[in-house]
Enzyme design. Structure first.
Site, PDB file in Angstrom:
ATOM      1  N   HIS A 143      -5.876 -15.680  13.999  1.00 32.32           N
ATOM      2  CA  HIS A 143      -5.995 -17.048  13.507  1.00 32.32           C
ATOM      3  C   HIS A 143      -4.635 -17.679  13.262  1.00 32.32           C
ATOM      4  O   HIS A 143      -3.649 -16.983  13.035  1.00 32.32           O
ATOM      5  CB  HIS A 143      -6.826 -17.112  12.213  1.00 32.32           C
ATOM      6  CG  HIS A 143      -6.191 -16.423  11.061  1.00 32.32           C
ATOM      7  ND1 HIS A 143      -6.295 -15.069  10.837  1.00 32.32           N
ATOM      8  CD2 HIS A 143      -5.397 -16.888  10.051  1.00 32.32           C
ATOM      9  CE1 HIS A 143      -5.618 -14.737   9.757  1.00 32.32           C
ATOM     10  NE2 HIS A 143      -5.057 -15.820   9.259  1.00 32.32           N
ATOM     11  N   ARG A 148      -8.668  -9.142   9.635  1.00 30.36           N
ATOM     12  CA  ARG A 148      -8.765 -10.595   9.887  1.00 30.36           C
ATOM     13  C   ARG A 148      -8.792 -10.864  11.384  1.00 30.36           C
ATOM     14  O   ARG A 148      -7.983 -10.311  12.132  1.00 30.36           O
ATOM     15  CB  ARG A 148      -7.553 -11.338   9.300  1.00 30.36           C
ATOM     16  CG  ARG A 148      -7.429 -11.463   7.805  1.00 30.36           C
ATOM     17  CD  ARG A 148      -8.533 -12.150   7.034  1.00 30.36           C
ATOM     18  NE  ARG A 148      -9.289 -13.218   7.656  1.00 30.36           N
ATOM     19  CZ  ARG A 148      -8.923 -14.497   7.733  1.00 30.36           C
ATOM     20  NH1 ARG A 148      -7.792 -14.912   7.237  1.00 30.36           N
ATOM     21  NH2 ARG A 148      -9.720 -15.398   8.302  1.00 30.36           N
ATOM     22  N   TYR A 198       2.983 -10.633   9.430  1.00 30.73           N
ATOM     23  CA  TYR A 198       3.603 -11.862   8.933  1.00 30.73           C
ATOM     24  C   TYR A 198       5.058 -11.603   8.560  1.00 30.73           C
ATOM     25  O   TYR A 198       5.406 -10.511   8.106  1.00 30.73           O
ATOM     26  CB  TYR A 198       2.874 -12.350   7.679  1.00 30.73           C
ATOM     27  CG  TYR A 198       1.548 -13.034   7.925  1.00 30.73           C
ATOM     28  CD1 TYR A 198       1.468 -14.409   8.079  1.00 30.73           C
ATOM     29  CD2 TYR A 198       0.368 -12.308   7.994  1.00 30.73           C
ATOM     30  CE1 TYR A 198       0.264 -15.046   8.279  1.00 30.73           C
ATOM     31  CE2 TYR A 198      -0.860 -12.931   8.198  1.00 30.73           C
ATOM     32  CZ  TYR A 198      -0.905 -14.302   8.332  1.00 30.73           C
ATOM     33  OH  TYR A 198      -2.103 -14.925   8.546  1.00 30.73           O
ATOM     34  N   HIS A 201      -2.966 -20.737  10.777  1.00 36.75           N
ATOM     35  CA  HIS A 201      -3.192 -21.634   9.629  1.00 36.75           C
ATOM     36  C   HIS A 201      -2.663 -23.028   9.970  1.00 36.75           C
ATOM     37  O   HIS A 201      -1.567 -23.147  10.522  1.00 36.75           O
ATOM     38  CB  HIS A 201      -2.443 -21.132   8.403  1.00 36.75           C
ATOM     39  CG  HIS A 201      -2.907 -19.791   7.902  1.00 36.75           C
ATOM     40  ND1 HIS A 201      -3.817 -19.649   6.890  1.00 36.75           N
ATOM     41  CD2 HIS A 201      -2.574 -18.528   8.268  1.00 36.75           C
ATOM     42  CE1 HIS A 201      -4.035 -18.369   6.641  1.00 36.75           C
ATOM     43  NE2 HIS A 201      -3.289 -17.660   7.468  1.00 36.75           N
ATOM     44  N   TYR A 216      -5.052  -8.281  11.890  1.00 33.24           N
ATOM     45  CA  TYR A 216      -4.391  -7.378  10.940  1.00 33.24           C
ATOM     46  C   TYR A 216      -5.367  -6.944   9.859  1.00 33.24           C
ATOM     47  O   TYR A 216      -6.336  -7.643   9.549  1.00 33.24           O
ATOM     48  CB  TYR A 216      -3.148  -8.038  10.313  1.00 33.24           C
ATOM     49  CG  TYR A 216      -3.422  -9.324   9.591  1.00 33.24           C
ATOM     50  CD1 TYR A 216      -3.803  -9.325   8.240  1.00 33.24           C
ATOM     51  CD2 TYR A 216      -3.291 -10.542  10.229  1.00 33.24           C
ATOM     52  CE1 TYR A 216      -4.054 -10.518   7.565  1.00 33.24           C
ATOM     53  CE2 TYR A 216      -3.547 -11.740   9.569  1.00 33.24           C
ATOM     54  CZ  TYR A 216      -3.928 -11.708   8.240  1.00 33.24           C
ATOM     55  OH  TYR A 216      -4.185 -12.880   7.580  1.00 33.24           O
TER      56      TYR A 216
END
Lengths: 195, 233
Positions: B156, B153, B104, B158, B143
């Protein structure tokens, strides 16, 4: 044909550059920020501040709070054209990660009464890592005791928990501030609503 | 103005899911108090189409500094509707995600995977008159996270929507079909109903795939429906 609701999922810890980019100084615009009412909006200008506390009483620095409220006349800003002309947008969004004390804060006007038999309040949504479903709550105002006593929803809350919903008025050097903390758990756990 | 049907809690996770450790101290412990939906829940913010800028819907372009972002280009199409199948027009859809390496842009992300100077990973779009939205992006990478030993995770994206009223507010995650991490992810598994979990997984679509450019995925989003009778006041 009926369709099933899409499940809610957590905002996670990394929402900042998507939802509150300007506030966290990322290179993206904010579509909504901590200003619910601009300087030209009608009504008493106030600031609402508070903290989010977890089950250990620790301050949460990665929560996101949203507020939706009526204007000083008790009307909701549903039309984007009206929002531009009145300076009142009704919606606010704040991440708790940039304030030195990890508070949320909103610059707004005190809402008017929306309907007979209700007290002024703001509708609040709490998001954070560790919440798969956001939680709805409300903030009422401690200087509206008479109206609070007649508000059906506030009165439906068990008496010993009503205080968790009532913000306290404080006069500061910069103006009127209402303060309220959101407790996710514990003896002072905030009342959340299934709206 | 009409009020919304009660939230279908069978489609959502409980507040506390012990396998997802952060819920233990952060989820409310007492059942939310049911209240009758009124004006404040039935109304909601409206966003003007002009508030979404030209490149906001194209995450393959809106973060470029000196070249193309790395990774697999995808185009995500979806329809926002309510539980009665009615399309929801003019709904703001905000999106954010990790880059192709699973990193991120967020300053707190400590994962030792490269940042991409040409990918920010945030954007927004609006649904059209038929409830359809579309955005271009890079397929996000998996990640690691600190929830448990070897926790990763799944890929995905959001997504955040207000829907037509404050009561229909939704933040969700879109997952990818066939991801082996889904069966191991306490956030995905937090939704106990298997059929509801399936609604979090996009469908690969060769029809939406763009020749020579981007793989297509379909991700429809269903918000609470309205009550049949309008509210009294």
């Amino acid at each position: 044909m009926a369709y099933g609701e899409t499940p809610s999922q957590t905002v996670g810890p990394y929402f900042a550059y998507g939802l509150t980019a300007g506030q966290y100084a990322y290179d993206f615009t904010d579509i909504v920020d901590t200003t619910i009412a601009g300087p030209d909006a009608e009504g008493e200008h106030i600031r609402i501040t508070g903290r989010v506390l977890d089950g250990n009483g620790d301050v949460v620095n990665d929560a996101m709070i949203e507020i939706w409220q009526a204007d000083a006349n008790g009307a909701y800003a549903e039309n984007p054209v009206d929002v531009a002309s009145s300076g009142f947008r009704g919606l606010g969004r704040c991440g708790t990660g940039t304030d030195a004390q990890n508070r949320f804060y909103f610059d707004t006007v005190k809402p008017g009464v929306v309907a007979d038999g209700t007290a002024p309040f703001v509708n609040v949504i709490v998001f954070m890592r560790g919440m798969l479903v956001h939680a709805f709550t409300r903030f009422y105002f401690d200087d509206e005791a008479a109206l609070n006593a007649k508000d059906d929803i506030l009165q439906s809350v068990p008496a010993d928990r009503r205080d968790t919903l009532i913000a306290k008025r404080v006069e500061t050097r910069t103006g009127v501030e209402y303060r309220i903390d959101i407790h996710m758990q514990g003896d002072a756990e905030t009342v959340f609503f299934d709206v | 103005m009409s009020t919304f049907k009660p939230r279908d809690w069978g489609s959502h996770a409980p507040f506390i899911v012990p396998g997802y450790k952060s819920t233990i101290l952060r989820g409310p412990t007492r059942a939310p108090l049911a209240i009758k939906s009124g004006l404040t829940e039935g109304t909601g913010p409206r966003f003007a189409p002009a508030s979404v800028r030209k490149l906001d819907f194209d995450l393959t372009k809106n973060g470029i500094t000196n070249g193309e972002p790395l990774g697999e280009r995808i185009v995500v199409h979806g329809k926002v509707m309510d539980t009665d199948g009615r399309p929801q027009p003019d709904i703001l859809v905000e999106v954010w995600q990790a880059n192709a390496a699973g990193r991120y842009v967020h300053k707190v992300d400590q994962h030792d995977a490269p940042l991409d100077p040409n990918f920010r990973g945030s954007g927004r779009c609006m649904t059209d008159a038929n409830g359809n939205y579309v955005f271009y992006t890079i397929k996000p990478g998996a990640y690691p996270w600190g929830n448990h030993f070897n926790a990763w995770r799944p890929n995905h994206i959001h997504l955040s929507l207000f829907g037509p009223g404050f009561a229909t507010r939704l933040v969700t995650q879109m997952y990818f079909p066939g991801d082996p991490l889904l069966d191991l992810d306490p956030i995905f598994l937090g939704t106990e109903d298997a059929a509801a979990r399936e609604r979090l997984i996009a469908k690969f679509s060769i029809e939406k795939t763009e020749e020579g450019f981007a793989l297509g995925y379909q991700f429809d989003i269903v918000l609470r429906g309205r009550n049949a009778t309008p509210m009294e006041n």
